[in-house]
Design an enzyme around this catalytic site. Structure first.
Site, PDB file in Angstrom:
ATOM      1  N   ALA A 149       0.878  -1.177   0.000  1.00  0.00           N
ATOM      2  CA  ALA A 149       0.000   0.000   0.000  1.00  0.00           C
ATOM      3  C   ALA A 149       0.913   1.224   0.000  1.00  0.00           C
ATOM      4  O   ALA A 149       2.050   1.151   0.472  1.00  0.00           O
ATOM      5  CB  ALA A 149      -0.877  -0.028   1.237  1.00  0.00           C
TER       6      ALA A 149
ATOM      7  N   GLY B 214       0.523  -4.860   0.863  1.00  0.00           N
ATOM      8  CA  GLY B 214      -0.659  -4.864  -0.001  1.00  0.00           C
ATOM      9  C   GLY B 214      -0.403  -5.558  -1.335  1.00  0.00           C
ATOM     10  O   GLY B 214      -1.329  -6.097  -1.952  1.00  0.00           O
TER      11      GLY B 214
ATOM     12  N   GLU C 272      -0.837  -9.145  -0.625  1.00  0.00           N
ATOM     13  CA  GLU C 272      -2.277  -9.376  -0.428  1.00  0.00           C
ATOM     14  C   GLU C 272      -3.012  -9.384  -1.767  1.00  0.00           C
ATOM     15  O   GLU C 272      -3.942 -10.166  -1.972  1.00  0.00           O
ATOM     16  CB  GLU C 272      -2.840  -8.296   0.509  1.00  0.00           C
ATOM     17  CG  GLU C 272      -2.319  -8.489   1.933  1.00  0.00           C
ATOM     18  CD  GLU C 272      -2.520  -7.278   2.823  1.00  0.00           C
ATOM     19  OE1 GLU C 272      -2.110  -6.165   2.418  1.00  0.00           O
ATOM     20  OE2 GLU C 272      -3.076  -7.416   3.923  1.00  0.00           O
TER      21      GLU C 272
ATOM     22  N   GLU D  61       4.342  -5.378   7.440  1.00  0.00           N
ATOM     23  CA  GLU D  61       3.598  -4.304   8.125  1.00  0.00           C
ATOM     24  C   GLU D  61       4.012  -4.101   9.574  1.00  0.00           C
ATOM     25  O   GLU D  61       3.906  -2.992  10.097  1.00  0.00           O
ATOM     26  CB  GLU D  61       2.089  -4.570   8.056  1.00  0.00           C
ATOM     27  CG  GLU D  61       1.459  -4.288   6.702  1.00  0.00           C
ATOM     28  CD  GLU D  61       1.498  -5.476   5.760  1.00  0.00           C
ATOM     29  OE1 GLU D  61       2.256  -6.448   6.025  1.00  0.00           O
ATOM     30  OE2 GLU D  61       0.779  -5.444   4.762  1.00  0.00           O
TER      31      GLU D  61
HETATM   32  N1  COA Z   1       4.637   3.101  -0.349  1.00  0.00           N
HETATM   33  C1  COA Z   1       5.055   4.277  -0.843  1.00  0.00           C
HETATM   34  N2  COA Z   1       6.199   4.437  -1.532  1.00  0.00           N
HETATM   35  C2  COA Z   1       6.942   3.321  -1.710  1.00  0.00           C
HETATM   36  C3  COA Z   1       6.571   2.068  -1.234  1.00  0.00           C
HETATM   37  C4  COA Z   1       5.347   1.975  -0.520  1.00  0.00           C
HETATM   38  N3  COA Z   1       4.894   0.825  -0.042  1.00  0.00           N
HETATM   39  N4  COA Z   1       7.516   1.161  -1.570  1.00  0.00           N
HETATM   40  C5  COA Z   1       8.447   1.842  -2.255  1.00  0.00           C
HETATM   41  N5  COA Z   1       8.111   3.141  -2.345  1.00  0.00           N
HETATM   42  C6  COA Z   1       8.836   4.217  -2.999  1.00  0.00           C
HETATM   43  C7  COA Z   1      10.038   4.671  -2.162  1.00  0.00           C
HETATM   44  O1  COA Z   1       9.621   5.599  -1.155  1.00  0.00           O
HETATM   45  C8  COA Z   1      10.902   5.289  -3.220  1.00  0.00           C
HETATM   46  O2  COA Z   1      10.388   6.565  -3.541  1.00  0.00           O
HETATM   47  P1  COA Z   1      11.412   7.827  -3.702  1.00  0.00           P
HETATM   48  O3  COA Z   1      12.315   7.418  -4.827  1.00  0.00           O
HETATM   49  O4  COA Z   1      10.488   8.951  -4.046  1.00  0.00           O
HETATM   50  O5  COA Z   1      12.121   7.964  -2.388  1.00  0.00           O
HETATM   51  C9  COA Z   1      10.657   4.410  -4.450  1.00  0.00           C
HETATM   52  O6  COA Z   1       9.415   3.751  -4.211  1.00  0.00           O
HETATM   53  C10 COA Z   1      11.725   3.350  -4.634  1.00  0.00           C
HETATM   54  O7  COA Z   1      11.818   2.596  -3.435  1.00  0.00           O
HETATM   55  P2  COA Z   1      13.193   2.395  -2.619  1.00  0.00           P
HETATM   56  O8  COA Z   1      12.838   2.111  -1.184  1.00  0.00           O
HETATM   57  O9  COA Z   1      14.121   3.522  -2.884  1.00  0.00           O
HETATM   58  O10 COA Z   1      13.752   1.063  -3.324  1.00  0.00           O
HETATM   59  P3  COA Z   1      14.744   0.002  -2.678  1.00  0.00           P
HETATM   60  O11 COA Z   1      15.149  -0.882  -3.800  1.00  0.00           O
HETATM   61  O12 COA Z   1      15.800   0.666  -1.861  1.00  0.00           O
HETATM   62  O13 COA Z   1      13.834  -0.852  -1.644  1.00  0.00           O
HETATM   63  C11 COA Z   1      11.871  -2.056  -0.954  1.00  0.00           C
HETATM   64  C12 COA Z   1      12.770  -1.643  -2.130  1.00  0.00           C
HETATM   65  C13 COA Z   1      10.658  -2.761  -1.544  1.00  0.00           C
HETATM   66  C14 COA Z   1      12.609  -3.008  -0.008  1.00  0.00           C
HETATM   67  C15 COA Z   1      11.427  -0.784  -0.177  1.00  0.00           C
HETATM   68  O14 COA Z   1      10.927   0.157  -1.105  1.00  0.00           O
HETATM   69  C16 COA Z   1      10.366  -1.028   0.862  1.00  0.00           C
HETATM   70  O15 COA Z   1      10.672  -1.529   1.938  1.00  0.00           O
HETATM   71  N6  COA Z   1       9.118  -0.655   0.568  1.00  0.00           N
HETATM   72  C17 COA Z   1       8.029  -0.723   1.513  1.00  0.00           C
HETATM   73  C18 COA Z   1       7.585  -2.137   1.702  1.00  0.00           C
HETATM   74  C19 COA Z   1       6.464  -2.192   2.713  1.00  0.00           C
HETATM   75  O16 COA Z   1       6.625  -1.950   3.893  1.00  0.00           O
HETATM   76  N7  COA Z   1       5.290  -2.526   2.221  1.00  0.00           N
HETATM   77  C20 COA Z   1       4.129  -2.633   3.038  1.00  0.00           C
HETATM   78  C21 COA Z   1       3.356  -1.376   2.998  1.00  0.00           C
HETATM   79  S1  COA Z   1       1.804  -1.572   3.830  1.00  0.00           S
END
Ligand code: COA
Length: 256
Positions: free
Chosen positions: A66, A111, A114, A134
């Site tokens: 999400a 999400g 999910e 989460e």
């Molecule tokens: N919501 C909003 N933005 C998100 C996102 C999310 N769930 N997942 C990734 N992004 C955004 C990042 O903020 C980043 O944006 P920016 O470039 O404007 O800063 C962009 O997508 C790229 O992500 P980044 O984190 O830089 O890539 P990465 O390769 O270093 O890491 C992940 C990849 C997937 C490990 C990491 O993005 C992450 O942990 N995401 C969240 C996962 C999560 O907790 N999901 C559950 C949400 S309920």
């Protein structure tokens, strides 16, 4: 129909939905989820569509969850509504008369996981990764992850993943039953197309009946889905949620 966050197209008997927010790793904001729902609904009466393929743009993410930036300031009421509406989207996918295949092309987290679990079938590329992280954000999953993960993997494995926020790779996802098949990324859509072609040789009415019968097996589990919505909403009133979401947006580790 035209959309802002997804691309849809027909290919033979398949209807392909691509989440198109690649720079945000296809994170599911509200509008994206609603568009996915509308797209699924839009083909339900289309007799030439025999399978729906749901995938993410690019080669890095199916959907990284999400959209955290969208809900970081939400209160309990808004959090509860977010979860409830997310459940409706997932239920629409699960109740589709036409089989929905998740073509998981990278991160499938929160999400995103999910969303994949609401589909009838999951095919993963070799770089796919699954998880419900989460608890890092001070939240339980809110789009039915606590329920469908248990349905798919069983209670022990589901709790193992949910409590630890463990991210599993495609090979592990295959061995625990999360996905049906793992293929090289260039084979992902062709493999899903093969499945749709196979389904198109079967009776569509019988396929719809199978989906309804399998879904009805879980009818008694409704209270668990409702419990998740209320707990998810409640989490929005906690200091852990403020810390978890702030930490993500500030690109630091949360301090619980
Ligand atoms: N919501 C909003 N933005 C998100 C996102 C999310 N769930 N997942 C990734 N992004 C955004 C990042 O903020 C980043 O944006 P920016 O470039 O404007 O800063 C962009 O997508 C790229 O992500 P980044 O984190 O830089 O890539 P990465 O390769 O270093 O890491 C992940 C990849 C997937 C490990 C990491 O993005 C992450 O942990 N995401 C969240 C996962 C999560 O907790 N999901 C559950 C949400 S309920």
């Amino acid at each position: 129909m035209s959309y802002n966050n997804i691309i849809t197209h027909f290919e033979g008997p398949a209807f392909i939905i691509t989440i198109n927010r690649e720079v945000k790793l296809n994170a599911l904001n509200y509008e994206t989820l609603q568009e996915i729902k509308q797209a699924i609904v839009s083909v339900q009466e289309n007799t030439s569509v025999r399978g729906i393929i749901l995938t993410g743009a690019g080669t890095k993410a199916f959907a990284a969850g999400a959209d955290i930036s969208e809900f970081a300031e939400f209160d309990t009421e808004q959090g509860t509504r977010l979860s409830s509406e997310g459940h409706e989207v997932m239920n629409t996918i699960e109740q589709s008369n036409i089989p929905v295949i998740a073509a998981v092309n990278g991160f499938s987290l929160g999400g995103g996981c999910e969303l994949a679990m609401a589909c009838h079938i999951r095919i993963a590329s070799e770089n796919a990764k699954f998880g419900q992280p989460e608890v890092n954000l001070g939240l339980p999953p809110g789009y039915a992850g606590t329920q469908r993960l248990v349905q798919l993997l069983g209670k022990a494995k589901a709790l193992e993943m949910l409590l630890s926020a463990e991210i599993i790779n495609a090979e592990k996802a295959l061995s625990c039953g999360m996905v049906s098949k793992v293929v090289p990324i260039e084979q992902l859509l062709p493999t899903c197309m093969e499945l749709v072609n196979l389904y198109s040789t079967k009776s569509p009415s019988a396929i719809a009946m199978v989906i309804r019968c399998v879904n009805s097996h879980f009818q008694g589990t409704k209270p668990g889905f409702e419990k998740e919505i209320s707990e998810f909403g409640r989490a929005f009133g906690t200091k852990d949620f403020k810390e978890g979401t702030s930490a993500f947006l500030e690109k630091r580790k949360p301090n619980y």
